[in-house]
Write a protein that holds these residues in place. Structure first.
Motif, PDB file in Angstrom:
ATOM      1  N   ALA A   1     123.804  15.092 -21.672  1.00  0.00           N
ATOM      2  CA  ALA A   1     122.627  14.325 -21.241  1.00  0.00           C
ATOM      3  C   ALA A   1     121.428  15.253 -21.265  1.00  0.00           C
ATOM      4  CB  ALA A   1     122.821  13.737 -19.850  1.00  0.00           C
ATOM      5  N   ALA A   2     120.263  14.693 -21.616  1.00  0.00           N
ATOM      6  CA  ALA A   2     119.011  15.454 -21.617  1.00  0.00           C
ATOM      7  C   ALA A   2     118.091  14.866 -20.555  1.00  0.00           C
ATOM      8  CB  ALA A   2     118.343  15.397 -22.987  1.00  0.00           C
ATOM      9  N   PHE A   3     117.801  15.667 -19.545  1.00  0.00           N
ATOM     10  CA  PHE A   3     116.885  15.263 -18.489  1.00  0.00           C
ATOM     11  C   PHE A   3     115.493  15.764 -18.878  1.00  0.00           C
ATOM     12  CE2 PHE A   3     121.084  15.519 -16.685  1.00  0.00           C
ATOM     13  CZ  PHE A   3     121.187  14.349 -15.943  1.00  0.00           C
ATOM     14  N   THR A   4     114.683  14.866 -19.423  1.00  0.00           N
ATOM     15  CA  THR A   4     113.455  15.280 -20.098  1.00  0.00           C
ATOM     16  C   THR A   4     112.200  15.129 -19.246  1.00  0.00           C
ATOM     17  OG1 THR A   4     113.328  13.075 -21.110  1.00  0.00           O
ATOM     18  CG2 THR A   4     114.403  14.811 -22.380  1.00  0.00           C
ATOM     19  N   GLY A   5     112.350  14.787 -17.972  1.00  0.00           N
ATOM     20  CA  GLY A   5     111.196  14.743 -17.079  1.00  0.00           C
ATOM     21  C   GLY A   5     110.122  13.802 -17.565  1.00  0.00           C
ATOM     22  N   GLY A   6     108.901  14.321 -17.693  1.00  0.00           N
ATOM     23  CA  GLY A   6     107.781  13.516 -18.172  1.00  0.00           C
ATOM     24  C   GLY A   6     107.385  13.870 -19.591  1.00  0.00           C
ATOM     25  N   SER A   7     108.282  14.534 -20.328  1.00  0.00           N
ATOM     26  CA  SER A   7     107.934  14.997 -21.668  1.00  0.00           C
ATOM     27  C   SER A   7     108.415  14.031 -22.747  1.00  0.00           C
ATOM     28  CB  SER A   7     108.514  16.395 -21.894  1.00  0.00           C
ATOM     29  OG  SER A   7     108.169  16.879 -23.169  1.00  0.00           O
ATOM     30  N   LEU A   8     109.677  14.128 -23.158  1.00  0.00           N
ATOM     31  CA  LEU A   8     110.216  13.178 -24.127  1.00  0.00           C
ATOM     32  C   LEU A   8     110.600  11.919 -23.369  1.00  0.00           C
ATOM     33  CD1 LEU A   8     111.071  12.594 -27.054  1.00  0.00           C
ATOM     34  CD2 LEU A   8     113.333  13.504 -26.466  1.00  0.00           C
ATOM     35  N   LEU A   9     109.845  10.857 -23.595  1.00  0.00           N
ATOM     36  CA  LEU A   9     110.058   9.605 -22.878  1.00  0.00           C
ATOM     37  C   LEU A   9     110.724   8.591 -23.799  1.00  0.00           C
ATOM     38  CD1 LEU A   9     106.580   9.444 -21.086  1.00  0.00           C
ATOM     39  CD2 LEU A   9     108.699  10.519 -20.290  1.00  0.00           C
ATOM     40  N   ILE A  10     110.814   7.368 -23.367  1.00  0.00           N
ATOM     41  CA  ILE A  10     111.475   6.338 -24.171  1.00  0.00           C
ATOM     42  C   ILE A  10     110.482   5.773 -25.184  1.00  0.00           C
ATOM     43  CG2 ILE A  10     112.618   4.098 -24.107  1.00  0.00           C
ATOM     44  CD1 ILE A  10     113.723   4.814 -21.391  1.00  0.00           C
ATOM     45  N   GLY A  11     110.671   6.144 -26.439  1.00  0.00           N
ATOM     46  CA  GLY A  11     109.803   5.670 -27.511  1.00  0.00           C
ATOM     47  C   GLY A  11     108.457   6.340 -27.574  1.00  0.00           C
ATOM     48  N   THR A  12     108.217   7.337 -26.745  1.00  0.00           N
ATOM     49  CA  THR A  12     106.912   7.993 -26.700  1.00  0.00           C
ATOM     50  C   THR A  12     107.074   9.364 -26.046  1.00  0.00           C
ATOM     51  OG1 THR A  12     104.606   7.729 -25.984  1.00  0.00           O
ATOM     52  CG2 THR A  12     106.310   6.886 -24.497  1.00  0.00           C
TER      53      THR A  12
ATOM     54  N   ASP B   1     123.046  16.144 -30.271  1.00  0.00           N
ATOM     55  CA  ASP B   1     123.616  15.107 -31.121  1.00  0.00           C
ATOM     56  C   ASP B   1     122.955  13.757 -30.839  1.00  0.00           C
ATOM     57  OD1 ASP B   1     125.367  16.953 -32.204  1.00  0.00           O
ATOM     58  OD2 ASP B   1     126.933  16.534 -30.717  1.00  0.00           O
ATOM     59  N   ASP B   2     123.100  12.846 -31.791  1.00  0.00           N
ATOM     60  CA  ASP B   2     122.452  11.535 -31.687  1.00  0.00           C
ATOM     61  C   ASP B   2     122.860  10.764 -30.441  1.00  0.00           C
ATOM     62  OD1 ASP B   2     120.987  11.862 -33.963  1.00  0.00           O
ATOM     63  OD2 ASP B   2     122.233  10.573 -35.236  1.00  0.00           O
ATOM     64  N   GLU B   3     124.111  10.888 -30.006  1.00  0.00           N
ATOM     65  CA  GLU B   3     124.598  10.050 -28.912  1.00  0.00           C
ATOM     66  C   GLU B   3     124.182  10.546 -27.528  1.00  0.00           C
ATOM     67  OE1 GLU B   3     128.006  12.879 -30.027  1.00  0.00           O
ATOM     68  OE2 GLU B   3     126.474  11.690 -31.042  1.00  0.00           O
ATOM     69  N   VAL B   4     123.522  11.688 -27.445  1.00  0.00           N
ATOM     70  CA  VAL B   4     123.149  12.240 -26.128  1.00  0.00           C
ATOM     71  C   VAL B   4     122.093  11.346 -25.465  1.00  0.00           C
ATOM     72  CG1 VAL B   4     122.097  14.198 -24.927  1.00  0.00           C
ATOM     73  CG2 VAL B   4     123.696  14.589 -26.810  1.00  0.00           C
ATOM     74  N   PRO B   5     122.356  10.865 -24.255  1.00  0.00           N
ATOM     75  CA  PRO B   5     121.347  10.039 -23.564  1.00  0.00           C
ATOM     76  C   PRO B   5     120.106  10.847 -23.210  1.00  0.00           C
ATOM     77  CG  PRO B   5     123.523   9.788 -22.568  1.00  0.00           C
ATOM     78  CD  PRO B   5     123.606  10.954 -23.494  1.00  0.00           C
ATOM     79  N   VAL B   6     118.952  10.222 -23.346  1.00  0.00           N
ATOM     80  CA  VAL B   6     117.685  10.812 -22.911  1.00  0.00           C
ATOM     81  C   VAL B   6     117.317  10.165 -21.576  1.00  0.00           C
ATOM     82  CG1 VAL B   6     115.221  11.069 -23.426  1.00  0.00           C
ATOM     83  CG2 VAL B   6     116.920  11.284 -25.256  1.00  0.00           C
ATOM     84  N   LEU B   7     117.166  10.985 -20.539  1.00  0.00           N
ATOM     85  CA  LEU B   7     116.947  10.476 -19.185  1.00  0.00           C
ATOM     86  C   LEU B   7     115.650  11.052 -18.619  1.00  0.00           C
ATOM     87  CD1 LEU B   7     120.622  10.968 -17.955  1.00  0.00           C
ATOM     88  CD2 LEU B   7     119.580   8.874 -18.797  1.00  0.00           C
ATOM     89  N   PRO B   8     114.528  10.392 -18.880  1.00  0.00           N
ATOM     90  CA  PRO B   8     113.250  10.852 -18.325  1.00  0.00           C
ATOM     91  C   PRO B   8     113.124  10.460 -16.854  1.00  0.00           C
ATOM     92  CG  PRO B   8     112.895   8.865 -19.590  1.00  0.00           C
ATOM     93  CD  PRO B   8     114.360   9.213 -19.742  1.00  0.00           C
ATOM     94  N   THR B   9     112.187  11.080 -16.164  1.00  0.00           N
ATOM     95  CA  THR B   9     111.964  10.728 -14.764  1.00  0.00           C
ATOM     96  C   THR B   9     111.153   9.455 -14.630  1.00  0.00           C
ATOM     97  OG1 THR B   9     110.011  12.162 -14.774  1.00  0.00           O
ATOM     98  CG2 THR B   9     112.057  13.089 -13.896  1.00  0.00           C
ATOM     99  N   HIS B  10     110.357   9.133 -15.636  1.00  0.00           N
ATOM    100  CA  HIS B  10     109.477   7.974 -15.558  1.00  0.00           C
ATOM    101  C   HIS B  10     108.983   7.664 -16.960  1.00  0.00           C
ATOM    102  CE1 HIS B  10     106.835  11.495 -15.280  1.00  0.00           C
ATOM    103  NE2 HIS B  10     105.954  10.759 -15.918  1.00  0.00           N
ATOM    104  N   GLY B  11     107.955   6.824 -17.031  1.00  0.00           N
ATOM    105  CA  GLY B  11     107.383   6.504 -18.339  1.00  0.00           C
ATOM    106  C   GLY B  11     107.410   5.037 -18.663  1.00  0.00           C
ATOM    107  N   PHE B  12     108.139   4.248 -17.866  1.00  0.00           N
ATOM    108  CA  PHE B  12     108.270   2.819 -18.152  1.00  0.00           C
ATOM    109  C   PHE B  12     107.008   2.099 -17.678  1.00  0.00           C
ATOM    110  CE2 PHE B  12     112.024   4.856 -16.315  1.00  0.00           C
ATOM    111  CZ  PHE B  12     112.754   5.074 -17.473  1.00  0.00           C
ATOM    112  N   GLY B  13     105.911   2.291 -18.423  1.00  0.00           N
ATOM    113  CA  GLY B  13     104.637   1.725 -18.017  1.00  0.00           C
ATOM    114  C   GLY B  13     103.781   2.700 -17.240  1.00  0.00           C
ATOM    115  N   SER B  14     104.264   3.909 -17.006  1.00  0.00           N
ATOM    116  CA  SER B  14     103.498   4.904 -16.266  1.00  0.00           C
ATOM    117  C   SER B  14     102.291   5.364 -17.066  1.00  0.00           C
ATOM    118  CB  SER B  14     104.388   6.119 -15.963  1.00  0.00           C
ATOM    119  OG  SER B  14     103.619   7.220 -15.532  1.00  0.00           O
ATOM    120  N   PHE B  15     101.201   5.693 -16.355  1.00  0.00           N
ATOM    121  CA  PHE B  15     100.018   6.223 -17.024  1.00  0.00           C
ATOM    122  C   PHE B  15     100.229   7.662 -17.482  1.00  0.00           C
ATOM    123  CE2 PHE B  15      98.084   2.583 -14.985  1.00  0.00           C
ATOM    124  CZ  PHE B  15      97.202   2.143 -15.950  1.00  0.00           C
TER     125      PHE B  15
END
Length: 345
Positions: free
Chosen positions: A20-31, A62-76
């Protein structure tokens, strides 16, 4: 680095492989996270670092590794919006501009798309660095009608957390409407002058408690007072609650056809307006309106956004300033359907 100079991401490994990749506020979902929140002079440099950081993660996992950001779902904090709520490295490889575009194109596109961010962001860094005081979520002191009136007279903010429908039907004159079920923390913290005392009004103590917890996350640590129950008890004996009408875009079209003295105020963001706006409308984004009400032309102000929530906030600001206002509580797609002429760009 990228979202900020000191941002870090963490990879959880299992048996030597990324799990799992805990990406904080950097690599987000689709952005990716915005690079302009720390220092304007660093923005382009951080955007380039953001591109490099995303590519490093993609190269190592690898491709299957989940990306787990802290936020970003509509966050400014996000440089763009996403409709997903889960993702993987593989999905980001094919959908994220940071991984599909060369660095120069990515940076150019990102910098062109950045918009204003909530004003309280400037306060968060120093507050976090200083260390927060213990959060006090005990019920605020109870305000009666006299105290509410006194706080309004002193220039403090009185914020009504009820639905925009209930607020329009009857509210304390001079109070502002930020729905408790809307983006309360984002918009109240953005609009209110930093450090201004705030008194909360709501139907129930539970709504006050929910708002306290949400506002404490953005630096509004303690309401000055609160009141709940019947709104009629929030004003003095013999005083009346204020109100204003709500309408649809079809009603606005009819008012224009009748030749009414109508001012159409659009409080959406610049990027939203660029996709189309009502001919002849005035544009003041919601976060600028409190300081620019004097720029709104004379006449009855029909205020709209994209769906109704921000229009309700704006209507309450205008109503408190003594303007005749109509809150357009409607989806913007209905404007064209109602026959209102739109302009793009």
């Amino acid at each position: 680095p990228g979202h900020t100079p000191h941002h870090t991401s963490y990879v959880l490994e299992e048996d030597g492989r990324g799990a799992a990749a805990f990406t904080g506020g950097s690599l987000l979902i689709g952005t990716v996270g915005r690079p302009d929140l720390v220092e304007p002079r660093l923005t382009e440099r951080l955007a380039r670092a953001q591109h490099a950081s995303a590519h490093r993660l993609a190269a190592e996992l690898d491709d299957e590794v989940p990306v787990l950001p802290t936020h970003g779902f509509g966050s400014f904090c996000s440089s763009a919006q996403s409709g997903w709520d889960a993702t993987t490295i593989g999905k980001e490889r094919t959908n994220n501009d940071a991984l599909t575009l060369d660095v120069d194109t990515f940076v150019q596109r990102m910098l062109a798309g950045l918009e204003d961010v909530p004003a309280y962001y400037a306060q968060m860094g120093p507050a976090n660095a200083a260390g927060p005081a213990p959060v006090d979520l005990t019920p605020p002191r109870r305000a009666d009608a006299g105290e509410i009136a006194s706080r309004l007279a002193a220039g403090e903010w009185v914020v009504d957390l009820r639905s925009r429908l209930a607020f329009a039907e009857g509210h304390v004159a001079g109070s502002f409407n930020f729905e408790g079920e809307g983006k309360l923390a984002t918009y109240l913290a953005w609009l209110i002058p930093w450090g201004k005392p705030v008194t909360l009004l709501a139907d129930t103590p539970a709504r006050i408690a929910d708002a306290q917890r949400e506002l404490a996350r953005v630096g509004i640590d303690r309401p000055a007072a609160a009141a709940t129950g019947d709104p009629a008890t929030w004003v003095g004996e013999g005083e009346q609650l204020a109100s204003f009408p709500r309408a649809r875009f079809a009603d606005l079209a009819q008012a224009r056809d009748r030749g009414d003295d109508v001012v159409v105020l659009d409080v959406r963001r610049d990027s939203e307006r660029a996709d189309g706006y009502i001919d002849g409308s005035v544009h003041i984004p919601i976060h600028e309106l409190h300081g620019r009400i004097g720029e709104v032309p004379h006449g009855t102000v029909w205020v709209h956004c994209a769906g109704g929530m921000r229009a309700a906030i704006a209507a309450s600001l205008l109503d408190a300033a003594g303007r005749d206002v109509v809150a357009v509580d409607d989806g913007f797609d209905a404007a064209a359907e109602a026959g209102l002429s739109l302009t793009s760009g």
